[in-house]
Write a protein that holds these residues in place. Structure first.
Motif, short mmCIF file in Angstrom:
data_model
loop_
_atom_site.label_atom_id
_atom_site.label_comp_id
_atom_site.label_asym_id
_atom_site.label_seq_id
_atom_site.Cartn_x
_atom_site.Cartn_y
_atom_site.Cartn_z
N ALA A 20 0.82 -1.21 0.00
CA ALA A 20 0.00 0.00 0.00
C ALA A 20 0.86 1.27 0.00
O ALA A 20 0.56 2.23 -0.71
CB ALA A 20 -0.95 0.00 1.19
N GLY A 21 1.94 1.27 0.76
CA GLY A 21 2.83 2.43 0.80
C GLY A 21 3.49 2.67 -0.55
O GLY A 21 3.63 3.82 -0.97
N ASP A 22 3.87 1.60 -1.24
CA ASP A 22 4.47 1.73 -2.57
C ASP A 22 3.48 2.37 -3.54
O ASP A 22 3.87 3.21 -4.35
CB ASP A 22 4.89 0.36 -3.11
CG ASP A 22 6.03 -0.26 -2.34
OD1 ASP A 22 6.78 0.49 -1.68
OD2 ASP A 22 6.17 -1.49 -2.38
N VAL A 23 2.22 1.97 -3.45
CA VAL A 23 1.19 2.55 -4.32
C VAL A 23 1.04 4.03 -4.01
O VAL A 23 1.05 4.88 -4.91
CB VAL A 23 -0.15 1.81 -4.16
CG1 VAL A 23 -1.24 2.50 -4.96
CG2 VAL A 23 -0.03 0.35 -4.57
N ARG A 28 7.43 -3.13 -11.95
CA ARG A 28 8.18 -3.52 -10.74
C ARG A 28 7.82 -4.92 -10.26
O ARG A 28 8.65 -5.60 -9.66
CB ARG A 28 7.86 -2.54 -9.60
CG ARG A 28 8.42 -1.18 -9.77
CD ARG A 28 8.11 -0.37 -8.53
NE ARG A 28 8.35 1.05 -8.72
CZ ARG A 28 8.14 1.96 -7.80
NH1 ARG A 28 7.68 1.61 -6.61
NH2 ARG A 28 8.39 3.22 -8.05
N HIS A 29 6.56 -5.31 -10.47
CA HIS A 29 6.05 -6.58 -9.94
C HIS A 29 5.39 -7.40 -11.04
O HIS A 29 4.17 -7.54 -11.08
CB HIS A 29 5.05 -6.32 -8.81
CG HIS A 29 5.55 -5.43 -7.73
ND1 HIS A 29 6.42 -5.87 -6.76
CD2 HIS A 29 5.34 -4.11 -7.49
CE1 HIS A 29 6.70 -4.85 -5.95
NE2 HIS A 29 6.06 -3.78 -6.37
N PRO A 30 6.19 -7.95 -11.96
CA PRO A 30 5.62 -8.74 -13.05
C PRO A 30 4.78 -9.91 -12.52
O PRO A 30 5.16 -10.55 -11.55
CB PRO A 30 6.84 -9.26 -13.81
CG PRO A 30 8.01 -8.50 -13.31
CD PRO A 30 7.65 -7.94 -11.97
N GLY A 31 3.66 -10.11 -13.15
CA GLY A 31 2.79 -11.21 -12.75
C GLY A 31 1.79 -10.87 -11.67
O GLY A 31 0.86 -11.62 -11.43
N ALA A 32 1.98 -9.75 -10.99
CA ALA A 32 1.02 -9.34 -9.95
C ALA A 32 -0.22 -8.76 -10.63
O ALA A 32 -0.15 -8.21 -11.72
CB ALA A 32 1.65 -8.31 -9.02
N SER A 33 -1.35 -8.85 -9.97
CA SER A 33 -2.60 -8.39 -10.57
C SER A 33 -2.86 -6.91 -10.26
O SER A 33 -3.94 -6.54 -9.80
CB SER A 33 -3.76 -9.25 -10.08
OG SER A 33 -3.82 -9.22 -8.66
N ALA A 75 0.99 1.01 -14.52
CA ALA A 75 2.09 0.62 -15.41
C ALA A 75 3.41 0.52 -14.65
O ALA A 75 4.18 -0.44 -14.84
CB ALA A 75 2.21 1.60 -16.56
N GLU A 76 3.68 1.48 -13.79
CA GLU A 76 4.92 1.47 -13.01
C GLU A 76 4.97 0.25 -12.09
O GLU A 76 5.98 -0.44 -12.00
CB GLU A 76 5.02 2.75 -12.19
CG GLU A 76 6.17 2.82 -11.23
CD GLU A 76 7.52 3.01 -11.90
OE1 GLU A 76 8.54 2.62 -11.28
OE2 GLU A 76 7.57 3.55 -13.01
#
Length: 73
Positions: free
Chosen positions: A26-29, A49-54, A44-45
């Motif tokens: 949440a903090g990263d967002v 950073r987190h390929p495969g995450a939804s 997109a960013e």
């Protein structure tokens, strides 16, 4: 205001008369919510950073809930 609590090892969202302990990414967002990026750019960013995450589904929903609470604009 977003702050990192070193003692707890977590991010905090500080608001008048309220502190929200943020979990997971949440903090990263919220760090990407700088007033210049639109939701699509944030997604997109994070997707990079987190390929495969939804992130395409979860991030807009998360930000929508925060707007509904009045925590972000």
């Amino acid at each position: 205001m977003l702050r990192h609590d070193r003692v707890r090892g977590t991010d905090l969202l500080l608001m008048p008369e309220r502190v929200v302990v943020l979990r997971g990414s949440a903090g990263d967002v919220l760090r990407l919510c700088d007033g210049r990026r639109e939701v699509g750019a944030i997604v997109a960013e994070l997707a990079e950073r987190h390929p495969g995450a939804s992130v395409a589904a979860e991030v807009p929903e998360f930000l929508g809930r925060l707007r509904e609470e009045g925590w972000i604009r």
